[in-house]
Design a protein around this motif. Structure first.
Motif, short mmCIF file in Angstrom:
data_model
loop_
_atom_site.label_atom_id
_atom_site.label_comp_id
_atom_site.label_asym_id
_atom_site.label_seq_id
_atom_site.Cartn_x
_atom_site.Cartn_y
_atom_site.Cartn_z
N MET A 216 0.81 -1.27 -0.10
CA MET A 216 0.19 -0.10 0.10
C MET A 216 0.91 1.11 0.13
O MET A 216 0.18 2.34 -0.10
N HIS A 217 2.10 1.31 0.24
CA HIS A 217 3.04 2.16 0.27
C HIS A 217 4.06 2.09 -0.63
O HIS A 217 5.40 2.28 0.02
N LYS A 218 3.99 1.67 -1.69
CA LYS A 218 5.11 1.17 -2.80
C LYS A 218 6.16 2.59 -2.85
O LYS A 218 5.40 3.98 -2.82
N ASN A 219 7.51 2.18 -2.98
CA ASN A 219 8.37 3.39 -3.13
C ASN A 219 8.16 4.81 -2.14
O ASN A 219 8.47 5.62 -2.52
N ASN A 220 7.60 4.47 -0.92
CA ASN A 220 7.38 5.39 -0.04
C ASN A 220 8.03 4.76 1.46
O ASN A 220 7.26 4.70 2.35
N PRO A 221 9.22 4.25 1.50
CA PRO A 221 9.89 3.74 2.75
C PRO A 221 9.86 4.49 3.82
O PRO A 221 9.61 3.97 5.03
N LEU A 222 9.61 5.77 3.77
CA LEU A 222 9.62 6.73 4.86
C LEU A 222 8.41 6.95 5.54
O LEU A 222 8.15 6.49 6.96
N LYS A 223 7.02 6.63 4.90
CA LYS A 223 5.78 6.37 5.34
C LYS A 223 5.44 4.99 5.97
O LYS A 223 4.98 4.86 7.12
N ALA A 224 6.17 4.39 5.39
CA ALA A 224 5.72 2.77 5.56
C ALA A 224 6.91 2.47 7.07
O ALA A 224 6.24 2.02 8.06
N LYS A 225 7.95 3.38 7.05
CA LYS A 225 8.65 3.10 8.46
C LYS A 225 7.74 3.86 9.64
O LYS A 225 7.79 3.50 10.77
N ARG A 226 7.32 5.12 9.29
CA ARG A 226 6.41 5.92 10.23
C ARG A 226 5.14 4.89 10.78
O ARG A 226 4.86 4.85 12.09
N ILE A 227 4.52 4.13 9.78
CA ILE A 227 3.44 3.27 10.29
C ILE A 227 4.11 2.35 11.09
O ILE A 227 3.29 2.07 12.11
#
Length: 298
Positions: A216-227
């Motif tokens: 659900m957050h392809k190519n967005n590791p920063l958002k993935a990390k925050r979640i």
């Protein structure tokens, strides 16, 4: 011999023998509902249903073989809805279940009728979307480890255990005498256990980031990390059973599709779900793994 005027067609009968079909009628009725839902959505449905009231309902490596059987019934690269009910369990087993799903899936939705907690929440993070309604809940992903207590070994949040050790260290550093209540706890603590707690926390976070970055957050590791950091934060979720409903799941940043109780698909799915609840209670089953043509009860 068919007589003129007869309306009964032999092809309308189930392919199983009458007695066998009658004995297993609950299964065939559920699978008929699965086929009907698939016909309406154009997606394949897999069911992983654990009996939340059973002490052996946790996700374990013993789930891998039956789960593989239902995944193997899928066509290659199809759109899949995974209906899941689970209290959580072993993150390593959950990782294998997700890899098995990925081998056949093009687009994955996880549907949560009621509870997908802990390691089941981790599985949900691998989905492109999570379908939830008013009864649905996810949970924090902080790992639980077996800790020595005065009542014997019990599962406790790994981070809470580490926080407790820090509290004891601070009290002792300030010159306070060691509280006698800590002694049974400290007798079972060694460096290996402390290291295991740290690594368990990092492992859960790593899995969450990896799957969110893939889905659900392809190519967005920063958002993935925050979640991931939010879901593993025991200050925000001090209770491992904390309820994360659809609104909070959205606020965290998860891609949630909310379906109201009156939604046609949700009503059909809920009808299927309640059949599992009643059947598993009557049979005292631990888990059911099902597709429209495979059914395994343990």
């Amino acid at each position: 011999m068919k007589r003129e005027g007869d309306s009964m067609d032999h092809q309308q009968f189930p392919k199983q023998s009458p007695l066998y079909h009658a004995v297993h009628r609950d299964r065939y009725e559920r699978q008929a509902l699965i086929r009907e839902l698939e016909r309406k959505t154009g997606r394949r449905i897999l069911v992983y249903m654990a009996n939340l009231t059973h002490p052996d309902s946790a996700i374990t490596r013993e789930d891998i073989a039956p789960f593989y059987e239902i995944v193997s019934s899928l066509e290659d690269q199809c759109d899949v809805d995974l209906i899941i009910e689970s209290p959580g369990g072993d993150p390593n087993a959950a990782e294998t279940l997700v890899h098995t799903l990925f081998s056949k899936t093009r687009h994955l939705r996880v549907i949560v009728p009621q509870a997908a907690k802990s390691a089941a929440t981790l599985i949900s993070l691998a989905a492109d979307e999570i379908v939830m309604s008013d009864t649905s809940e996810l949970g924090p992903i902080d790992p639980q480890v077996s800790i020595p207590t005065v009542l014997g070994y019990q599962y406790r949040p790994a981070q809470a255990f580490l926080n407790g050790l820090e509290l004891i260290k601070k009290e002792h550093a300030n010159g306070q005498p060691l509280n006698a209540a800590y002694l049974p706890f400290l007798q079972g603590v060694d460096a290996a256990l402390i290291d295991f707690c740290h690594k368990s926390i990092e492992h859960s976070k790593r899995l969450a980031v990896k799957w969110l970055s893939r889905s659900m957050h392809k190519n967005n590791p920063l958002k993935a990390k925050r979640i991931a950091e939010t879901l593993i934060n025991i200050d925000k979720y001090p209770n491992h059973g904390s309820v994360i409903g659809y609104e909070e799941a959205k606020a965290i940043g998860l891609k949630v599709v909310y379906l109201p109780a009156g939604d046609e698909f949700w009503q059909g799915m809920w009808r299927l779900y309640t059949r599992y609840l009643v059947y598993m209670r009557e049979k005292t089953a631990v888990k059911l793994f099902e597709s429209h043509d495979v059914s395994i009860m343990v």
